[in-house]
Design a protein around this motif. Structure first.
Motif, mmCIF file in Angstrom:
data_model
loop_
_atom_site.group_PDB
_atom_site.id
_atom_site.type_symbol
_atom_site.label_atom_id
_atom_site.label_comp_id
_atom_site.label_asym_id
_atom_site.label_seq_id
_atom_site.Cartn_x
_atom_site.Cartn_y
_atom_site.Cartn_z
ATOM 1 N N ALA A 119 -3.180 -0.167 -4.612
ATOM 2 C CA ALA A 119 -2.559 -1.241 -5.387
ATOM 3 C C ALA A 119 -2.810 -1.055 -6.881
ATOM 4 O O ALA A 119 -1.910 -1.243 -7.711
ATOM 5 C CB ALA A 119 -3.097 -2.600 -4.928
ATOM 6 N N ALA A 120 -4.043 -0.668 -7.241
ATOM 7 C CA ALA A 120 -4.373 -0.431 -8.643
ATOM 8 C C ALA A 120 -3.569 0.740 -9.210
ATOM 9 O O ALA A 120 -3.074 0.679 -10.341
ATOM 10 C CB ALA A 120 -5.872 -0.168 -8.789
ATOM 11 N N GLY A 123 -0.214 -0.402 -9.836
ATOM 12 C CA GLY A 123 -0.223 -1.267 -11.007
ATOM 13 C C GLY A 123 -0.409 -0.524 -12.312
ATOM 14 O O GLY A 123 -0.300 -1.124 -13.391
ATOM 15 N N THR A 151 -5.940 -3.965 -16.943
ATOM 16 C CA THR A 151 -6.119 -5.376 -16.576
ATOM 17 C C THR A 151 -7.408 -5.885 -17.197
ATOM 18 O O THR A 151 -8.428 -5.196 -17.160
ATOM 19 C CB THR A 151 -6.201 -5.538 -15.049
ATOM 20 O OG1 THR A 151 -4.962 -5.148 -14.467
ATOM 21 C CG2 THR A 151 -6.507 -6.980 -14.664
ATOM 22 N N LEU A 178 -9.460 -4.617 -7.312
ATOM 23 C CA LEU A 178 -8.295 -4.066 -8.001
ATOM 24 C C LEU A 178 -8.591 -3.845 -9.478
ATOM 25 O O LEU A 178 -8.300 -2.772 -10.037
ATOM 26 C CB LEU A 178 -7.114 -5.032 -7.831
ATOM 27 C CG LEU A 178 -5.867 -4.773 -8.678
ATOM 28 C CD1 LEU A 178 -5.091 -3.605 -8.097
ATOM 29 C CD2 LEU A 178 -4.976 -6.009 -8.719
ATOM 30 N N ASP A 182 -8.764 -0.429 -11.573
ATOM 31 C CA ASP A 182 -7.861 -0.382 -12.718
ATOM 32 C C ASP A 182 -8.628 0.059 -13.968
ATOM 33 O O ASP A 182 -8.147 0.896 -14.749
ATOM 34 C CB ASP A 182 -7.241 -1.767 -12.919
ATOM 35 C CG ASP A 182 -6.085 -1.754 -13.900
ATOM 36 O OD1 ASP A 182 -6.339 -1.451 -15.079
ATOM 37 O OD2 ASP A 182 -4.954 -2.061 -13.497
ATOM 38 N N LYS A 336 3.516 -4.923 -13.697
ATOM 39 C CA LYS A 336 2.225 -5.057 -13.010
ATOM 40 C C LYS A 336 2.374 -5.689 -11.627
ATOM 41 O O LYS A 336 1.944 -5.096 -10.628
ATOM 42 C CB LYS A 336 1.255 -5.861 -13.878
ATOM 43 C CG LYS A 336 0.407 -5.027 -14.807
ATOM 44 C CD LYS A 336 -0.645 -4.223 -14.046
ATOM 45 C CE LYS A 336 -1.574 -3.483 -14.965
ATOM 46 N NZ LYS A 336 -2.576 -2.686 -14.238
ATOM 47 N N ILE A 340 1.858 -3.499 -8.130
ATOM 48 C CA ILE A 340 0.757 -3.867 -7.228
ATOM 49 C C ILE A 340 1.284 -4.317 -5.876
ATOM 50 O O ILE A 340 0.790 -3.883 -4.820
ATOM 51 C CB ILE A 340 -0.110 -4.967 -7.880
ATOM 52 C CG1 ILE A 340 -0.896 -4.375 -9.057
ATOM 53 C CG2 ILE A 340 -1.060 -5.604 -6.862
ATOM 54 C CD1 ILE A 340 -1.567 -5.405 -9.928
ATOM 55 N N THR A 344 0.921 -2.162 -2.414
ATOM 56 C CA THR A 344 0.189 -2.781 -1.309
ATOM 57 C C THR A 344 1.042 -2.808 -0.049
ATOM 58 O O THR A 344 0.561 -2.519 1.056
ATOM 59 C CB THR A 344 -0.230 -4.225 -1.686
ATOM 60 O OG1 THR A 344 -0.996 -4.186 -2.886
ATOM 61 C CG2 THR A 344 -1.053 -4.867 -0.580
ATOM 62 N N GLY A 368 -0.821 -10.012 -8.725
ATOM 63 C CA GLY A 368 -0.132 -9.074 -9.603
ATOM 64 C C GLY A 368 0.134 -9.657 -10.974
ATOM 65 O O GLY A 368 -0.001 -8.970 -12.001
ATOM 66 N N ALA A 371 -3.024 -9.656 -12.901
ATOM 67 C CA ALA A 371 -3.321 -8.308 -13.388
ATOM 68 C C ALA A 371 -2.502 -7.952 -14.619
ATOM 69 O O ALA A 371 -2.836 -7.012 -15.346
ATOM 70 C CB ALA A 371 -3.062 -7.283 -12.279
#
Length: 432
Positions: A119-120, A123, A151, A178, A182, A336, A340, A344, A368, A371
């Protein structure tokens, strides 16, 4: 003799017990996530207002005032000291947090770490691609591609703490993991893409200093029978020396904070209990340095970085004509959460992993949006991306401020509604 000595030490105590109690109380307040976010926003707002007031010249004179020792390449402006020096404290804590996650947290097991890690990555990649698409065709503008990838942990978690009294704990854990990954990616980007020249000798000496620092940190109980609370008296001068050498090498000095944080032990073995582990020096250091970072280092950095002269309505309008501004805002506010959530969804489908039963996909969109608050590290990357003389330098900061406000507002609305729903569910389960 013992009684006289005891009375003497009591008389000569520098701070009375009431002052120590007050200091501990203030420290605990500064460790709260909401307080850190409020201080961050307050100092940034003051800087922005001051920089656009009739007294703006005094603000910029303060920010650009130079102090330090030239032969060691340490004569810097106060703004540069905040970005290179004070922010190293923040990154030291990031290093501690990263190591704790890898050693004893959610990142120690691949099965639990893979989702927030992917996910990171999503993102980071999606906002960078969106930004490059918006500014396509300009080499100078493209240099800011990494600005919307970061983030702000403190800001994002502070917003979540303010609005998320009944949100599932799994949501906060996911956001923290996350954001930690990040930050690790952002640190790598700064080290690789924003280092122009490297001086070998200072770099070698810096690694030697960090190695010595790490050796003492790992064996602090064997060095002079040090207690964890006293170890920093020896480690602090070595850490400052390592920071200065990294700065002299040409690599951004905040990287020294991360590397030093990585050397601190998270766990230590209990004497006489085999392999049983107890909290290590990392917990002690985090407890000590968190108030300094939250209450001083990060807010002061925000104060010196967020002061941008907008030039009135015309200046504000011209900023929005800059593709850099449009790219950063879209990348943070839309890129973002899109990156994310999509990453995911893809990883959960590919590996047939289910989200935590307490979470829904709309909650992930809210994370998200949180973030998308790219305040502290994004401002730092903006400093590194564009020369101070470039109009993109100030425009990028304006974009970060605007995008962070929009992202925080959007996340507050969405997660606030989800929080009310979870509160109603909790009350119905309790029969109230």
């Amino acid at each position: 003799m013992d009684k006289s000595f005891s009375r003497l030490t009591r008389v000569r105590a520098v701070f009375p017990s009431a002052s120590r109690i007050e200091s501990r109380r203030i420290g605990e307040i500064l460790r709260k996530e909401t307080v850190g976010g409020i201080l961050l926003v307050a100092l940034a707002a003051i800087a922005l207002l001051w920089a656009n007031s009739p007294w703006a010249e005094a603000y910029f004179a303060l920010r650009d005032f130079e102090i330090g020792y030239e032969p060691w390449h340490l004569r810097l402006s106060l703004g540069a000291w905040a970005a290179d020096g004070l922010l190293a404290i923040f990154f030291f804590l990031v290093g501690l947090e990263l190591k704790r996650e890898f050693v004893a947290g959610d990142l120690r097991k691949f099965s639990t770490a893979v989702v927030p890690i992917v996910a990171a990555v999503g993102g980071v990649i999606v906002p960078a691609v969106i930004y490059l698409a918006v500014v396509a065709g300009s080499a100078e503008e493209s240099h800011g591609w990494a600005i919307p990838t970061a983030t702000d942990i403190a800001f994002a978690v502070a917003v979540l703490a303010l609005i998320g009294s009944h949100l599932p704990s799994a949501l906060r854990i996911f956001l923290l993991t996350l954001a930690v990954v990040d930050d690790l990616i952002a640190i790598g980007i700064i080290a690789v893409f924003y280092t122009e020249t490297i001086k070998l000798l200072p770099l070698v000496l810096a690694f030697l200093a960090i190695a010595v620092y790490g050796m003492i940190a790992q064996r602090y109980r064997d060095f002079f029978h040090l207690r964890p609370t006293a170890a920093w008296l020896i480690l602090l001068p070595i850490g400052v020396g390592a920071w200065a050498l990294v700065h002299a090498s040409g690599i951004h000095a905040t990287i020294a904070g991360v590397l030093l944080g990585f050397t601190i032990p998270v766990l230590h073995k209990r004497s006489g209990h085999g392999t049983d582990a107890a909290p290590g020096l990392a917990e002690v250091f985090e407890h000590r340095f968190r108030p300094l970072s939250t209450g001083f280092a990060v807010p002061v950095f925000a104060f010196f970085s967020a002061g941008v002269a907008l030039g009135g309505g015309e200046g504000f309008a011209s900023a929005f004509a800059d593709p850099v501004v449009v790219g950063i805002v879209i990348a943070l506010v839309i890129g973002k959460p899109l990156g994310i959530t999509a990453a995911t969804w893809i990883i959960t489908r590919l590996r047939r992993i289910n989200l935590d039963p307490s979470l829904r996909w709309i909650d992930m969109i809210g994370v998200g949006l949180l973030a998308g608050i790219g305040f502290t590290v994004s401002l730092l990357v903006a400093e590194l991306s564009f020369a101070v003389t470039s109009e993109h330098h100030d425009h990028a900061k304006v974009a970060i401020l605007i995008a962070s406000v929009i992202a925080a507002g959007g996340a507050s609305v969405l997660l606030g509604a989800r929080n009310r729903r979870y509160r109603r569910l909790a009350r119905s389960d309790d029969g109230t």
